[in-house]
Motif scaffolding. Structure first.
Motif, PDB file in Angstrom:
ATOM      1  N   MET A  63      -5.068 -12.089  21.225  1.00 35.45           N
ATOM      2  CA  MET A  63      -5.740 -13.298  20.749  1.00 35.45           C
ATOM      3  C   MET A  63      -7.097 -13.500  21.425  1.00 35.45           C
ATOM      4  SD  MET A  63      -3.900 -16.601  22.359  1.00 35.45           S
ATOM      5  CE  MET A  63      -4.033 -16.994  24.070  1.00 35.45           C
ATOM      6  N   HIS A  64      -7.315 -12.800  22.533  1.00 40.82           N
ATOM      7  CA  HIS A  64      -8.570 -12.974  23.252  1.00 40.82           C
ATOM      8  C   HIS A  64      -9.742 -12.229  22.610  1.00 40.82           C
ATOM      9  CE1 HIS A  64      -6.662 -15.464  26.121  1.00 40.82           C
ATOM     10  NE2 HIS A  64      -5.792 -14.528  26.443  1.00 40.82           N
ATOM     11  N   LEU A  65      -9.489 -11.613  21.486  1.00 38.09           N
ATOM     12  CA  LEU A  65     -10.600 -11.088  20.703  1.00 38.09           C
ATOM     13  C   LEU A  65     -11.502 -12.230  20.264  1.00 38.09           C
ATOM     14  CD1 LEU A  65     -10.377 -11.448  17.302  1.00 38.09           C
ATOM     15  CD2 LEU A  65      -8.418 -10.040  17.740  1.00 38.09           C
ATOM     16  N   LEU A  66     -10.955 -13.435  20.246  1.00 34.91           N
ATOM     17  CA  LEU A  66     -11.739 -14.608  19.840  1.00 34.91           C
ATOM     18  C   LEU A  66     -12.903 -14.888  20.777  1.00 34.91           C
ATOM     19  CD1 LEU A  66      -8.832 -16.961  18.732  1.00 34.91           C
ATOM     20  CD2 LEU A  66     -10.405 -15.674  17.272  1.00 34.91           C
ATOM     21  N   LEU A  67     -12.872 -14.335  21.982  1.00 39.86           N
ATOM     22  CA  LEU A  67     -14.002 -14.514  22.891  1.00 39.86           C
ATOM     23  C   LEU A  67     -15.247 -13.822  22.348  1.00 39.86           C
ATOM     24  CD1 LEU A  67     -14.734 -15.838  25.627  1.00 39.86           C
ATOM     25  CD2 LEU A  67     -14.366 -13.601  26.656  1.00 39.86           C
ATOM     26  N   LEU A  68     -15.079 -12.975  21.351  1.00 42.53           N
ATOM     27  CA  LEU A  68     -16.244 -12.359  20.711  1.00 42.53           C
ATOM     28  C   LEU A  68     -17.208 -13.414  20.189  1.00 42.53           C
ATOM     29  CD1 LEU A  68     -14.735  -9.343  18.737  1.00 42.53           C
ATOM     30  CD2 LEU A  68     -16.284  -9.254  20.700  1.00 42.53           C
ATOM     31  N   VAL A  69     -16.683 -14.539  19.748  1.00 41.96           N
ATOM     32  CA  VAL A  69     -17.548 -15.617  19.252  1.00 41.96           C
ATOM     33  C   VAL A  69     -18.463 -16.105  20.371  1.00 41.96           C
ATOM     34  CG1 VAL A  69     -17.593 -17.951  18.281  1.00 41.96           C
ATOM     35  CG2 VAL A  69     -15.887 -16.287  17.484  1.00 41.96           C
ATOM     36  N   ALA A  70     -17.896 -16.306  21.562  1.00 40.09           N
ATOM     37  CA  ALA A  70     -18.708 -16.750  22.701  1.00 40.09           C
ATOM     38  C   ALA A  70     -19.718 -15.687  23.100  1.00 40.09           C
ATOM     39  CB  ALA A  70     -17.802 -17.094  23.890  1.00 40.09           C
ATOM     40  N   ALA A  71     -19.309 -14.430  23.091  1.00 38.67           N
ATOM     41  CA  ALA A  71     -20.235 -13.342  23.434  1.00 38.67           C
ATOM     42  C   ALA A  71     -21.360 -13.263  22.408  1.00 38.67           C
ATOM     43  CB  ALA A  71     -19.481 -12.022  23.513  1.00 38.67           C
ATOM     44  N   MET A  72     -21.032 -13.434  21.133  1.00 40.60           N
ATOM     45  CA  MET A  72     -22.055 -13.390  20.090  1.00 40.60           C
ATOM     46  C   MET A  72     -23.039 -14.553  20.258  1.00 40.60           C
ATOM     47  SD  MET A  72     -19.580 -12.027  16.989  1.00 40.60           S
ATOM     48  CE  MET A  72     -20.355 -12.981  15.751  1.00 40.60           C
ATOM     49  N   TRP A  73     -22.528 -15.706  20.615  1.00 39.18           N
ATOM     50  CA  TRP A  73     -23.395 -16.858  20.841  1.00 39.18           C
ATOM     51  C   TRP A  73     -24.274 -16.622  22.072  1.00 39.18           C
ATOM     52  CZ3 TRP A  73     -25.243 -20.937  18.457  1.00 39.18           C
ATOM     53  CH2 TRP A  73     -25.873 -21.922  19.207  1.00 39.18           C
ATOM     54  N   ARG A  74     -23.661 -16.104  23.129  1.00 34.48           N
ATOM     55  CA  ARG A  74     -24.408 -15.890  24.378  1.00 34.48           C
ATOM     56  C   ARG A  74     -25.543 -14.893  24.195  1.00 34.48           C
ATOM     57  NH1 ARG A  74     -27.564 -15.190  27.729  1.00 34.48           N
ATOM     58  NH2 ARG A  74     -27.244 -14.712  29.921  1.00 34.48           N
ATOM     59  N   TYR A  75     -25.312 -13.810  23.483  1.00 31.36           N
ATOM     60  CA  TYR A  75     -26.303 -12.743  23.360  1.00 31.36           C
ATOM     61  C   TYR A  75     -27.033 -12.768  22.018  1.00 31.36           C
ATOM     62  CZ  TYR A  75     -23.898 -11.118  27.525  1.00 31.36           C
ATOM     63  OH  TYR A  75     -23.347 -11.050  28.773  1.00 31.36           O
ATOM     64  N   ARG A  76     -26.989 -13.880  21.321  1.00 33.58           N
ATOM     65  CA  ARG A  76     -27.597 -13.988  19.994  1.00 33.58           C
ATOM     66  C   ARG A  76     -29.102 -13.714  20.015  1.00 33.58           C
ATOM     67  NH1 ARG A  76     -27.143 -18.756  22.274  1.00 33.58           N
ATOM     68  NH2 ARG A  76     -28.721 -20.367  21.991  1.00 33.58           N
ATOM     69  N   ARG A  77     -29.766 -13.975  21.118  1.00 33.76           N
ATOM     70  CA  ARG A  77     -31.216 -13.745  21.216  1.00 33.76           C
ATOM     71  C   ARG A  77     -31.552 -12.355  21.760  1.00 33.76           C
ATOM     72  NH1 ARG A  77     -31.168 -19.402  23.112  1.00 33.76           N
ATOM     73  NH2 ARG A  77     -31.887 -20.645  21.358  1.00 33.76           N
ATOM     74  N   HIS A  78     -30.517 -11.602  22.074  1.00 41.79           N
ATOM     75  CA  HIS A  78     -30.688 -10.244  22.602  1.00 41.79           C
ATOM     76  C   HIS A  78     -29.932  -9.291  21.678  1.00 41.79           C
ATOM     77  CE1 HIS A  78     -32.102 -12.159  26.306  1.00 41.79           C
ATOM     78  NE2 HIS A  78     -31.072 -12.970  26.173  1.00 41.79           N
ATOM     79  N   ARG A  79     -30.525  -9.045  20.510  1.00 42.14           N
ATOM     80  CA  ARG A  79     -29.835  -8.322  19.453  1.00 42.14           C
ATOM     81  C   ARG A  79     -29.304  -6.952  19.884  1.00 42.14           C
ATOM     82  NH1 ARG A  79     -29.318 -10.279  15.348  1.00 42.14           N
ATOM     83  NH2 ARG A  79     -30.290 -10.527  13.388  1.00 42.14           N
ATOM     84  N   SER A  80     -30.101  -6.182  20.591  1.00 41.50           N
ATOM     85  CA  SER A  80     -29.641  -4.851  20.999  1.00 41.50           C
ATOM     86  C   SER A  80     -28.495  -4.958  22.006  1.00 41.50           C
ATOM     87  CB  SER A  80     -30.790  -4.020  21.578  1.00 41.50           C
ATOM     88  OG  SER A  80     -31.255  -4.581  22.783  1.00 41.50           O
TER      89      SER A  80
END
Length: 192
Positions: free
Chosen positions: A154-171
């Motif tokens: 279920m902790h795959l859901l942390l992907l949302v937080a990671a995507m939000w955190r690195y949203r300005r660093h596309r690479s």
């Protein structure tokens, strides 16, 4: 940790999967990998066997002690998150972590045989690194996130937080997602 160890539960658990793992470990039965929490029984078996080699003869208490350790580690991670990332005063952060530690949820799951405490500690470690101002922490966040997911999917859901955190660093975001997928997916392909 000492308080948790002194109050380990006498009953097995409310969760059938935890009891199944302990019965398999005690009975020396080869356990299949459960796709929902892939690595839990591997670590618990190594922990119980290691403590058994040191003379700890009660496998239930040995397995529960691992959760007690994970619960104490979780509280330390929570304290660090409050103090280092949210800049809360040390005394306030300690008091807040203590309140969480004495709460029914954290205490209860730290003294029972359950699959939740180890991955929850790993998630807090991942959050600690995700919340760093410097993006250089992404590799540590990634490792903790992969491990947390392998301990409970279920902790795959942390992907949302990671995507939000690195949203300005596309690479960086693409590398995070790629390596997370390879790390989790690769282990699943190997064991299942």
């Amino acid at each position: 940790l000492i308080l948790y160890l002194c109050t380990l539960a006498n009953n097995l658990s409310a969760a059938h999967d935890s009891m199944m793992y302990l019965n398999g470990i005690v009975g020396n039965i080869e356990l299949d990998f459960h796709p929902h929490h892939l690595l839990y029984h591997v670590l618990v078996k190594a922990w119980v066997n290691g403590l058994s080699n040191l003379g700890w003869t009660d496998p239930l208490r040995a397995a529960e002690s691992l959760n007690a350790l994970a619960g104490a580690a979780l509280l330390f991670s929570f304290f660090r998150l409050l103090r280092d990332r949210l800049q809360i005063a040390t005394q306030t952060a300690l008091a807040t972590a203590a309140m969480a530690g004495f709460s029914y949820g954290v205490w209860g799951y730290s003294v029972l045989l359950e699959v939740y405490m180890i991955p929850l500690w790993l998630i807090f470690q991942a959050l600690y690194h995700l919340s760093a101002e410097e993006t250089a922490h992404w590799k540590k966040a990634l490792v903790y996130h992969i491990l947390a997911t392998l301990f409970h999917q279920m902790h795959l859901l942390l992907l949302v937080a990671a995507m939000w955190r690195y949203r300005r660093h596309r690479s960086l975001l693409l590398r995070y997602l790629l390596f997370w997928g390879l790390g989790v997916g690769g282990v699943y392909l190997i064991v299942l």
